[in-house]
Motif scaffolding. Sequence first.
Motif, PDB file in Angstrom:
ATOM      1  N   ASP A 267       0.872  -1.175   0.000  1.00  0.00           N
ATOM      2  CA  ASP A 267       0.000   0.000   0.000  1.00  0.00           C
ATOM      3  C   ASP A 267       0.909   1.225   0.000  1.00  0.00           C
ATOM      4  N   LEU A 268       1.115   1.810  -1.167  1.00  0.00           N
ATOM      5  CA  LEU A 268       2.017   2.948  -1.320  1.00  0.00           C
ATOM      6  C   LEU A 268       1.216   4.242  -1.226  1.00  0.00           C
ATOM      7  N   ARG A 269       1.360   4.944  -0.125  1.00  0.00           N
ATOM      8  CA  ARG A 269       0.567   6.136   0.146  1.00  0.00           C
ATOM      9  C   ARG A 269       1.409   7.395  -0.050  1.00  0.00           C
ATOM     10  N   TYR A 270       1.129   8.112  -1.120  1.00  0.00           N
ATOM     11  CA  TYR A 270       1.794   9.379  -1.390  1.00  0.00           C
ATOM     12  C   TYR A 270       1.091  10.508  -0.626  1.00  0.00           C
ATOM     13  N   ASN A 271       1.742  11.664  -0.568  1.00  0.00           N
ATOM     14  CA  ASN A 271       1.213  12.821   0.155  1.00  0.00           C
ATOM     15  C   ASN A 271       0.947  12.494   1.621  1.00  0.00           C
ATOM     16  N   ALA A 272       1.742  11.577   2.169  1.00  0.00           N
ATOM     17  CA  ALA A 272       1.573  11.171   3.568  1.00  0.00           C
ATOM     18  C   ALA A 272       2.751  11.711   4.382  1.00  0.00           C
ATOM     19  N   ARG A 273       2.537  12.792   5.090  1.00  0.00           N
ATOM     20  CA  ARG A 273       3.594  13.452   5.851  1.00  0.00           C
ATOM     21  C   ARG A 273       3.671  12.875   7.263  1.00  0.00           C
ATOM     22  N   PHE A 274       4.794  12.305   7.598  1.00  0.00           N
ATOM     23  CA  PHE A 274       4.992  11.707   8.925  1.00  0.00           C
ATOM     24  C   PHE A 274       4.853  12.759  10.017  1.00  0.00           C
ATOM     25  N   ASP A 275       4.128  12.392  11.073  1.00  0.00           N
ATOM     26  CA  ASP A 275       3.959  13.286  12.217  1.00  0.00           C
ATOM     27  C   ASP A 275       4.634  12.759  13.474  1.00  0.00           C
ATOM     28  N   ASP A 276       4.341  11.498  13.807  1.00  0.00           N
ATOM     29  CA  ASP A 276       4.839  10.988  15.092  1.00  0.00           C
ATOM     30  C   ASP A 276       4.843   9.474  15.071  1.00  0.00           C
ATOM     31  N   ILE A 277       5.612   8.916  16.004  1.00  0.00           N
ATOM     32  CA  ILE A 277       5.673   7.468  16.143  1.00  0.00           C
ATOM     33  C   ILE A 277       5.676   7.125  17.625  1.00  0.00           C
ATOM     34  N   ALA A 278       4.935   6.108  17.980  1.00  0.00           N
ATOM     35  CA  ALA A 278       4.888   5.615  19.356  1.00  0.00           C
ATOM     36  C   ALA A 278       4.849   4.094  19.300  1.00  0.00           C
ATOM     37  N   GLN A 279       5.315   3.469  20.344  1.00  0.00           N
ATOM     38  CA  GLN A 279       5.299   2.003  20.348  1.00  0.00           C
ATOM     39  C   GLN A 279       5.121   1.474  21.754  1.00  0.00           C
TER      40      GLN A 279
ATOM     41  N   ASP B 290      -2.466  13.284   5.847  1.00  0.00           N
ATOM     42  CA  ASP B 290      -2.739  13.196   4.412  1.00  0.00           C
ATOM     43  C   ASP B 290      -2.715  14.621   3.865  1.00  0.00           C
ATOM     44  N   ARG B 291      -1.695  14.948   3.084  1.00  0.00           N
ATOM     45  CA  ARG B 291      -1.508  16.326   2.621  1.00  0.00           C
ATOM     46  C   ARG B 291      -2.573  16.747   1.607  1.00  0.00           C
ATOM     47  N   THR B 292      -3.269  15.793   1.036  1.00  0.00           N
ATOM     48  CA  THR B 292      -4.335  16.125   0.095  1.00  0.00           C
ATOM     49  C   THR B 292      -5.592  16.582   0.815  1.00  0.00           C
ATOM     50  N   SER B 293      -5.966  15.825   1.864  1.00  0.00           N
ATOM     51  CA  SER B 293      -7.213  16.131   2.577  1.00  0.00           C
ATOM     52  C   SER B 293      -6.991  16.888   3.872  1.00  0.00           C
ATOM     53  N   GLY B 294      -5.744  16.854   4.389  1.00  0.00           N
ATOM     54  CA  GLY B 294      -5.472  17.469   5.682  1.00  0.00           C
ATOM     55  C   GLY B 294      -5.837  16.580   6.848  1.00  0.00           C
ATOM     56  N   ARG B 295      -6.315  15.371   6.574  1.00  0.00           N
ATOM     57  CA  ARG B 295      -6.766  14.449   7.629  1.00  0.00           C
ATOM     58  C   ARG B 295      -5.580  13.770   8.299  1.00  0.00           C
ATOM     59  N   ARG B 296      -5.618  13.655   9.607  1.00  0.00           N
ATOM     60  CA  ARG B 296      -4.598  12.902  10.342  1.00  0.00           C
ATOM     61  C   ARG B 296      -5.018  11.447  10.427  1.00  0.00           C
ATOM     62  N   VAL B 297      -4.057  10.563  10.171  1.00  0.00           N
ATOM     63  CA  VAL B 297      -4.332   9.125  10.119  1.00  0.00           C
ATOM     64  C   VAL B 297      -3.373   8.403  11.053  1.00  0.00           C
ATOM     65  N   ALA B 298      -3.897   7.430  11.789  1.00  0.00           N
ATOM     66  CA  ALA B 298      -3.068   6.575  12.640  1.00  0.00           C
ATOM     67  C   ALA B 298      -2.954   5.202  11.986  1.00  0.00           C
ATOM     68  N   LEU B 299      -1.759   4.688  11.954  1.00  0.00           N
ATOM     69  CA  LEU B 299      -1.475   3.403  11.318  1.00  0.00           C
ATOM     70  C   LEU B 299      -0.747   2.523  12.320  1.00  0.00           C
ATOM     71  N   ARG B 300      -1.188   1.282  12.420  1.00  0.00           N
ATOM     72  CA  ARG B 300      -0.657   0.368  13.430  1.00  0.00           C
ATOM     73  C   ARG B 300      -0.016  -0.839  12.761  1.00  0.00           C
ATOM     74  N   ALA B 301       1.137  -1.282  13.311  1.00  0.00           N
ATOM     75  CA  ALA B 301       1.833  -2.443  12.758  1.00  0.00           C
ATOM     76  C   ALA B 301       2.703  -3.077  13.834  1.00  0.00           C
TER      77      ALA B 301
END
Length: 543
Positions: A134-146, A157-168
């Motif tokens: 899943d290659l997500r462009y316009n995705a500006r890194f904000d923070d990382i926690a673990q 998301d620089r296109t919509s301005g929406r903040r997204v949380a991704l877990r792995a």
Amino acid sequence: MDETPVIIIGGGPVGLATALDLAWRGRRSTVLEQDPGTGLVMLAKAGTLNERTLEILRRWGMADAVANYGFPDDFPRDNIYCTSLNGFLIGRDPVPSTRDRKLPEGCTEMLRKCPQFVFDPMLAKAVLDTGLVDLRYNARFDDIAQDAEGVTVTYTDRTSGRRVALRAPYAVACDGSASRARESLGIAFDGLLLSYSVSAMVKVGKLSDHHPLPEGERYMFIGEQGTWANLSSVDGKELWRFTLIGSDHRVDLEKLDMTAEIRRAFGREDIPFEVLRYMPWRRSQGVARTFRAGRVLLAGDSAHTTSPTGGHGLNTGLGDSWGAGWMLDALLGGWGGPGLLEAYGAERKPVAIRNSSTSTRNFNVWTGSSEDWALVMQAGAAGDAARARVGAHLSASLYQEWHSLGVGMGYRYEGSPIIVADGTPATPDDPSVYIQTARPGHRAPHVWLAPGRSTIDLFGKSFVLLRFGATPADSGPLEAAASACGMPLQVVDIDHPEAKRLYERRMVLVRPDDHVAWRGDTLPADAQALIDTVRGARQAGAA
């Protein structure tokens, strides 16, 4: 919250290569890239992929595409030292063209020229073609926690301005020398500033028609203060990368007349050319204090920076991807132990320091000084003699920059907690010479077993136990130990005199990244301890 097996922060060549390697192993991942696409801007960046990188690309099915992208096979790769293209010739280091170069001993592939603005889109296409990334462009890194169970990355998301949380379960930071992910993790970066340089992409038709010097891949321009610029062919046709060496002070771009600097290098005012783009950059040798924080690994420029004097930066970064890929695959598959995460940094950090130190040495030769520098612009016998001495010095001192097979192929994982040493002495670590050896920690030797089929082709997706000789040694306990913990192990019997000579022992255990993990004529008393060591489930030495 979205979920994915591996989060890759940064969609440059190292991030894309990490995703491609995981996909090649059947693993999904998500790549976050802040730019709107790959290769949208023609940057004056890396252009040489070494033999080891081509060997890795061979696995991913990309070697032929790189070899055939279009760099002319007959283009001379000589390095020319001069005061300008129409000035004094100082020296010349001949390097064979692709057509005239032989495959180096011990290698399955040859070094290739492929500019990064071509290579990166190739990688992106290969990544998307797998259907597992899943290659997500316009995705500006904000923070990382673990936490103990996994990693959470937040991006915008620089296109919509929406903040997204991704877990792995795991993440790999490949977001460059100014890595925000590394900073977010609190990992210090120790760096040595070499210079502030400026590079330009220059378009000029048939440059050789405009000067009397031998045709070459690279021209180094020498003045009274030493090497002040260089010009390197990008595509073997009309694109060249012009670099001002710079100093320890930032270049004021408003005061920089790049056109005048290029004309100075050309030595004529009437050569037509076009500056497509130029950009300042910081030449440095740097390394992160650690290549791992919890469940997050650092790779590429996020972990180490290298002067381009040698072409080792991108190649070292792709080596990080190859090393991280099999370890993450093992962890996600449940058979890899937690020691793999620690082993990644223990193995890759010394390689990064070794390679970047070699590059810095080359740069110091470029910018060194002597009494002869002051005479290189002078006509007459005294100038001729000074130029001859400078040329001889540069040729002797920079041989390892133009001939660096040992740097790319000869690194070894000394002291890794998942390598079982056998007490044999190390081969010389020469930047220009590669000596094949099956000593634990080294890349397994290459031997052609049949036309087009190498021992290297046996490795990649599992551990492989090679058994040599007409009567193979008993490996039953080792196979049973691997099976008990779910570690994939393939047993291959080889009755080949040259392979037997190079591997030296009746049994050799090779990791998925081609490095020898263990070798011996008989198995140790505790085969399970050996398996647990190489898969990161216990400390080395217990086997």
